[in-house]
Design an enzyme around this catalytic site. Structure first.
Site, PDB file in Angstrom:
ATOM      1  N   GLU A   1      72.410  89.232  13.500  1.00  0.00           N
ATOM      2  CA  GLU A   1      71.096  88.585  12.609  1.00  0.00           C
ATOM      3  C   GLU A   1      71.271  87.355  12.267  1.00  0.00           C
ATOM      4  O   GLU A   1      72.334  87.034  11.465  1.00  0.00           O
ATOM      5  CB  GLU A   1      71.113  89.521  11.286  1.00  0.00           C
ATOM      6  CG  GLU A   1      69.874  89.440  10.471  1.00  0.00           C
ATOM      7  CD  GLU A   1      69.647  90.291   9.368  1.00  0.00           C
ATOM      8  OE1 GLU A   1      70.669  90.736   8.731  1.00  0.00           O
ATOM      9  OE2 GLU A   1      68.479  90.782   9.124  1.00  0.00           O
TER      10      GLU A   1
ATOM     11  N   GLU B   1      68.284  99.440   2.462  1.00  0.00           N
ATOM     12  CA  GLU B   1      67.441  98.624   3.365  1.00  0.00           C
ATOM     13  C   GLU B   1      68.148  97.506   4.020  1.00  0.00           C
ATOM     14  O   GLU B   1      68.508  96.370   3.122  1.00  0.00           O
ATOM     15  CB  GLU B   1      66.216  98.250   2.714  1.00  0.00           C
ATOM     16  CG  GLU B   1      65.029  98.088   3.619  1.00  0.00           C
ATOM     17  CD  GLU B   1      64.811  96.603   3.876  1.00  0.00           C
ATOM     18  OE1 GLU B   1      65.673  95.786   4.684  1.00  0.00           O
ATOM     19  OE2 GLU B   1      64.279  95.783   3.195  1.00  0.00           O
TER      20      GLU B   1
ATOM     21  N   CYS C   1      64.267  90.606   6.982  1.00  0.00           N
ATOM     22  CA  CYS C   1      64.950  91.621   7.654  1.00  0.00           C
ATOM     23  C   CYS C   1      64.315  92.224   8.993  1.00  0.00           C
ATOM     24  O   CYS C   1      64.793  92.461  10.017  1.00  0.00           O
ATOM     25  CB  CYS C   1      65.619  92.645   6.459  1.00  0.00           C
ATOM     26  SG  CYS C   1      63.924  92.937   5.500  1.00  0.00           S
TER      27      CYS C   1
ATOM     28  N   LYS D   1      69.562  93.836 -10.333  1.00  0.00           N
ATOM     29  CA  LYS D   1      70.355  92.418 -10.397  1.00  0.00           C
ATOM     30  C   LYS D   1      69.694  91.835  -9.098  1.00  0.00           C
ATOM     31  O   LYS D   1      69.661  92.082  -8.028  1.00  0.00           O
ATOM     32  CB  LYS D   1      71.822  92.677  -9.993  1.00  0.00           C
ATOM     33  CG  LYS D   1      72.443  91.425  -9.953  1.00  0.00           C
ATOM     34  CD  LYS D   1      73.717  91.498  -9.092  1.00  0.00           C
ATOM     35  CE  LYS D   1      73.781  90.973  -7.608  1.00  0.00           C
ATOM     36  NZ  LYS D   1      73.450  89.531  -7.517  1.00  0.00           N
TER      37      LYS D   1
HETATM   38  P1  NDP Z   1      74.253  90.245   0.667  1.00  0.00           P
HETATM   39  O1  NDP Z   1      74.084  91.567   1.122  1.00  0.00           O
HETATM   40  O2  NDP Z   1      75.481  89.621   0.169  1.00  0.00           O
HETATM   41  O3  NDP Z   1      73.082  90.218  -0.775  1.00  0.00           O
HETATM   42  C1  NDP Z   1      72.339  90.982  -1.197  1.00  0.00           C
HETATM   43  C2  NDP Z   1      72.722  91.346  -2.859  1.00  0.00           C
HETATM   44  O4  NDP Z   1      73.718  92.152  -2.899  1.00  0.00           O
HETATM   45  C3  NDP Z   1      72.656  90.006  -3.559  1.00  0.00           C
HETATM   46  O5  NDP Z   1      71.913  90.493  -4.784  1.00  0.00           O
HETATM   47  C4  NDP Z   1      74.167  89.762  -3.869  1.00  0.00           C
HETATM   48  O6  NDP Z   1      74.427  89.122  -4.805  1.00  0.00           O
HETATM   49  C5  NDP Z   1      74.447  91.270  -4.000  1.00  0.00           C
HETATM   50  N1  NDP Z   1      76.053  91.680  -3.655  1.00  0.00           N
HETATM   51  C6  NDP Z   1      76.637  91.127  -2.752  1.00  0.00           C
HETATM   52  N2  NDP Z   1      78.064  91.685  -2.758  1.00  0.00           N
HETATM   53  C7  NDP Z   1      77.837  92.933  -3.346  1.00  0.00           C
HETATM   54  C8  NDP Z   1      78.747  94.048  -3.550  1.00  0.00           C
HETATM   55  N3  NDP Z   1      79.843  93.967  -3.115  1.00  0.00           N
HETATM   56  N4  NDP Z   1      78.214  94.922  -4.343  1.00  0.00           N
HETATM   57  C9  NDP Z   1      76.828  94.942  -4.846  1.00  0.00           C
HETATM   58  N5  NDP Z   1      76.088  94.043  -4.795  1.00  0.00           N
HETATM   59  C10 NDP Z   1      76.366  93.044  -3.994  1.00  0.00           C
HETATM   60  O7  NDP Z   1      73.631  89.094   1.412  1.00  0.00           O
HETATM   61  P2  NDP Z   1      73.880  87.556   1.500  1.00  0.00           P
HETATM   62  O8  NDP Z   1      72.824  86.936   0.601  1.00  0.00           O
HETATM   63  O9  NDP Z   1      75.076  87.081   1.189  1.00  0.00           O
HETATM   64  O10 NDP Z   1      73.317  87.414   2.701  1.00  0.00           O
HETATM   65  C11 NDP Z   1      74.254  87.384   4.023  1.00  0.00           C
HETATM   66  C12 NDP Z   1      73.703  87.806   5.271  1.00  0.00           C
HETATM   67  O11 NDP Z   1      72.950  89.169   5.102  1.00  0.00           O
HETATM   68  C13 NDP Z   1      72.356  86.970   5.490  1.00  0.00           C
HETATM   69  O12 NDP Z   1      73.042  85.920   6.482  1.00  0.00           O
HETATM   70  C14 NDP Z   1      71.580  87.950   6.388  1.00  0.00           C
HETATM   71  O13 NDP Z   1      71.879  88.033   7.790  1.00  0.00           O
HETATM   72  C15 NDP Z   1      71.659  89.308   5.594  1.00  0.00           C
HETATM   73  N6  NDP Z   1      70.668  89.644   4.702  1.00  0.00           N
HETATM   74  C16 NDP Z   1      69.889  90.457   5.067  1.00  0.00           C
HETATM   75  C17 NDP Z   1      68.745  90.755   4.091  1.00  0.00           C
HETATM   76  C18 NDP Z   1      67.775  91.879   4.419  1.00  0.00           C
HETATM   77  O14 NDP Z   1      66.661  91.985   3.609  1.00  0.00           O
HETATM   78  N7  NDP Z   1      68.100  92.733   5.464  1.00  0.00           N
HETATM   79  C19 NDP Z   1      68.515  89.907   2.954  1.00  0.00           C
HETATM   80  C20 NDP Z   1      69.637  89.046   2.599  1.00  0.00           C
HETATM   81  C21 NDP Z   1      70.595  88.804   3.535  1.00  0.00           C
HETATM   82  P3  NDP Z   1      74.486  87.499  -4.713  1.00  0.00           P
HETATM   83  O15 NDP Z   1      73.020  87.099  -4.060  1.00  0.00           O
HETATM   84  O16 NDP Z   1      74.556  87.190  -6.022  1.00  0.00           O
HETATM   85  O17 NDP Z   1      75.756  87.248  -3.816  1.00  0.00           O
END
Ligand code: NDP
Length: 478
Positions: free
Chosen positions: A389, A258, A292, A184
Site C-alpha cells: 500500500e 479497518e 484505504c 483518539k
Molecule cells: P497508523 O496505523 O500508525 O495510524 C492510525 C492511528 O493509530 C493514528 O491515530 C495513530 O496515531 C494511531 N496509532 C499508532 N500507533 C498506535 C498503537 N501502537 N496503538 C494504538 N494506536 C496507534 O498509520 P500511519 O499514520 O502511521 O500511516 C502509516 C501507513 O498506514 C500509511 O502509509 C498507510 O499505508 C497506512 N494507513 C492506512 C489507513 C487506512 O485507512 N487503511 C489510514 C492511515 C494509514 P498517530 O497518528 O498519532 O501516530
C-alpha cells in the site's frame, strides 16, 4: 488538450477561528493534560503552524475512560433509544449548519482539496449521524434479537486521511447503540475532532458520552490497552492493527479493524473508456490516494491497454495540483513529511525494479508536502508497487487477457478491502463480484460511500463492518 487557465478561487479561511492551543475533551469540558505536554499541528500545504494540541498521557486516558464509564452507567445506557436519537439528529443538524467551517478546517489541517471536504467528507459526516439517529430507537428490528444491549465504553482510534468522516463512522453507531466513547484522532489531523467536541457541547450531549484525547501512537496504545474499555475500533495501518489485535487477544474486548488495501480497478475491453478513465482517476487520485480502498492497481484488458493509457494520460494532464483551499484544485497536499517520504521511497523502488514512471507536467509548490499524480506501467505482480500500500497518488498498471486471469491477479494480494469492475455486461459484473475477495465491489463506478452500506475487509484488510445494519453489530452485545 492542456489545462484551461482558471483564475484562483480560494475559499476564505476567515470562517474558521482557530485557538492558539487546545485541551483534551473529557467529561464535557476542555481540560489541560496532566503532564502538560503538547504538540503542534501544521498545514501540510504550507507548513504553517495552525495550533498547539495537548498530548494525552496514560493518566489523561484514564480520566477519559472514567468519564465515559460514568456517563455510560448513569446516563446514556439508561436513555430510551428515541432520546438518544434526538441528540444524534441535533449533532447532524449542527454539522450541516457548520459545514463550510468544518470543510475549511479539514482542508487546512489535512491538505485535501476543499472541493472534496465540502462535497464529500462533510455531507457524509452529517449523513452518518442522520442515518444512525434513525436506528437508535429501532435496534430491536435490526435482526439482533428483541432487546440488543450496548457493549459499554468504546475506545476508538482513527487515521488522518478522512479525519472527521472516520470520527463519524466510529461515533455515530456507537452512540446510537447506547455506548459511550473515548476517541483518539491522528496526531497530524486533530482539529476537526476538537471542533466536533464543541459541537457535542452545543448539542447539550450529556458530559462524558463523547471524550476526545489527542496525541500520537502512545496515546492510542494507552487507550486500546486500557482495562476499562469494552470495545476497540481501529482504522489505520495493517501493522498497527496487528499490534492492537495482539494486545486485545487476551481480553474480553470486542474488536473491529479497518486496515489497508491494494484494490484492483479492473477495466474490460467493452467498458466505456471515458467513464472508466474518470473512475480510474477518482479511484487513485481522490484525496491524494490517501484512501484505504483506493484503486491503486489498474488491471486493464490487454486489447485496450494502449487506448485506456492514452486517454488516462490526457485526463491527468488536466488535473490541477495546488492550494487545497482553491475551489479549482483537484489534487491537494500530502498529509505529512513522513507520508511523503514513504511515497517517494516506494516510487523509487518501482523505478529500480524496472517499471516505467510517468507524471503529467506539473509544478509543485515550494513549501509544503507535494507529490505529482504518478502512473507506473510495465508493472509485474512481483513488484513492491503492485503489492504494498503506497497510500499516495501513485497508480500501478498491470494487464490481463481473460476474466479468470483478472480475478487471479486481483485476488493476489494479502489485502481484500475493495475492487472495481468496468464492463457493459451485467453478467460479467456478477461473475466477477462473486469471485473477488473484497469487502466492497464497485461496478462502473468507484469510491462511492453511503451510511446504509456496510464497509469492511477480507484478509489483512481487517474484520468487522462499518455502516448499515451490519455495522451496528460491532457496537451491540450479540
Ligand atoms: P497508523 O496505523 O500508525 O495510524 C492510525 C492511528 O493509530 C493514528 O491515530 C495513530 O496515531 C494511531 N496509532 C499508532 N500507533 C498506535 C498503537 N501502537 N496503538 C494504538 N494506536 C496507534 O498509520 P500511519 O499514520 O502511521 O500511516 C502509516 C501507513 O498506514 C500509511 O502509509 C498507510 O499505508 C497506512 N494507513 C492506512 C489507513 C487506512 O485507512 N487503511 C489510514 C492511515 C494509514 P498517530 O497518528 O498519532 O501516530
Amino acid at each position: 488538450m492542456g489545462k484551461f487557465e482558471y483564475a484562483p478561487a480560494p475559499e476564505s479561511r476567515d470562517i474558521v477561528s482557530l485557538r492558539e492551543s487546545y485541551g483534551l475533551f473529557i467529561g464535557g469540558e476542555f481540560t489541560p493534560g496532566v503532564d502538560d505536554r503538547a504538540f503542534k499541528t501544521i498545514s501540510p500545504a504550507t507548513e504553517e503552524i495552525l495550533a498547539e494540541v495537548t498530548e494525552a498521557g496514560p493518566a489523561d486516558v484514564d480520566r477519559a475512560v472514567s468519564a465515559a464509564r460514568q456517563a455510560y452507567e448513569h446516563t446514556w445506557s439508561r436513555l430510551p433509544g428515541k432520546e438518544r436519537a434526538k441528540y444524534l439528529f441535533r449533532i447532524a443538524r449542527i454539522v450541516q449548519e457548520k459545514a463550510r467551517e468544518l470543510a475549511v478546517l479539514e482542508s487546512l489541517d489535512n491538505g485535501k482539496p476543499i472541493r472534496e471536504s465540502r462535497d464529500v467528507d462533510i455531507p457524509l459526516v452529517a449523513a452518518h449521524f442522520f442515518y444512525h439517529a434513525g436506528w437508535a430507537d429501532k435496534l430491536e428490528y435490526a435482526g439482533y434479537g428483541p432487546a440488543p444491549r450496548p457493549l459499554g465504553v468504546a475506545g476508538q482510534v482513527i487515521p488522518w486521511n478522512f479525519p472527521l468522516l472516520m470520527l463519524a463512522w466510529k461515533i455515530a453507531p456507537a452512540l446510537a447503540c447506547g455506548n459511550t466513547v473515548v476517541l483518539k484522532p491522528a496526531e497530524t489531523t486533530p482539529l476537526t475532532a476538537l471542533a466536533f467536541a464543541e459541537i457535542c457541547q452545543q448539542a447539550d450531549l450529556p458530559p462524558g458520552v463523547v471524550n476526545i484525547v489527542t496525541g500520537a501512537g502512545e496515546t492510542g496504545r494507552a487507550l486500546v490497552t486500557h482495562p476499562g474499555i469494552d470495545k476497540v475500533a481501529f482504522t489505520g495501518s495493517t501493522e498497527v492493527g496487528k499490534e492492537i489485535a495482539r494486545a486485545c487477544a487476551p481480553s474480553r474486548k470486542k474488536l473491529t479493524l479497518e486496515l489497508g488495501g491494494k484494490a484492483a480497478n479492473i477495466v474490460f475491453e467493452d467498458a466505456p473508456v471515458d467513464q472508466a478513465v474518470e473512475g480510474i482517476v477518482n479511484g487513485i487520485f481522490f484525496n491524494q490516494g490517501h484512501v484505504c480502498c483506493a484503486g491503486s492497481r489498474l488491471l486493464v484488458q490487454e486489447s485496450v491497454h494502449a487506448e485506456v493509457l492514452a486517454a488516462l494520460r490526457r485526463r491527468l494532464e488536466t488535473l490541477r495540483l495546488g492550494d487545497p483551499l482553491d475551489k479549482n484544485t483537484d489534487v491537494g497536499a500530502i498529509n505529512s513529511a513522513a507520508q511523503l517520504a514513504k511515497i517517494r521511497e516506494l516510487s523509487e523502488v518501482g523505478e529500480a525494479e524496472g517499471a516505467q514512471r510517468w507524471s503529467p507536467p506539473c509544478e509543485l509548490p515550494v513549501k509544503g508536502f507535494w507529490f505529482p499524480p504518478t502512473v507506473f506501467t510495465g508493472v509485474s505482480q512481483a513488484h513492491r508497487i503492485a503489492r504494498e500500500e503506497i497510500f499516495g497518488p501513485v497508480l500501478s498498471v498491470l494487464t490481463f487477457r481473460t476474466p479468470a486471469e483478472a480475478v487471479e491477479k486481483a485476488n493476489n494480494t494479502p489485502y481484500g478491502l475493495s475492487a472495481g469492475v468496468w464492463t457493459e455486461k451485467g453478467s460479467l459484473i456478477l461473475w466477477m463480484a462473486s469471485r473477488l475477495r473484497a469487502g466492497v465491489v464497485w461496478a462502473n463506478t468507484f469510491n462511492k460511500f453511503d451510511p446504509a452500506s456496510p464497509f469492511g475487509g477480507y484478509k489483512e484488510s481487517g474484520y468487522g463492518r462499518e455502516g448499515g445494519r451490519h455495522g451496528l453489530e460491532a457496537y451491540l452485545d450479540v
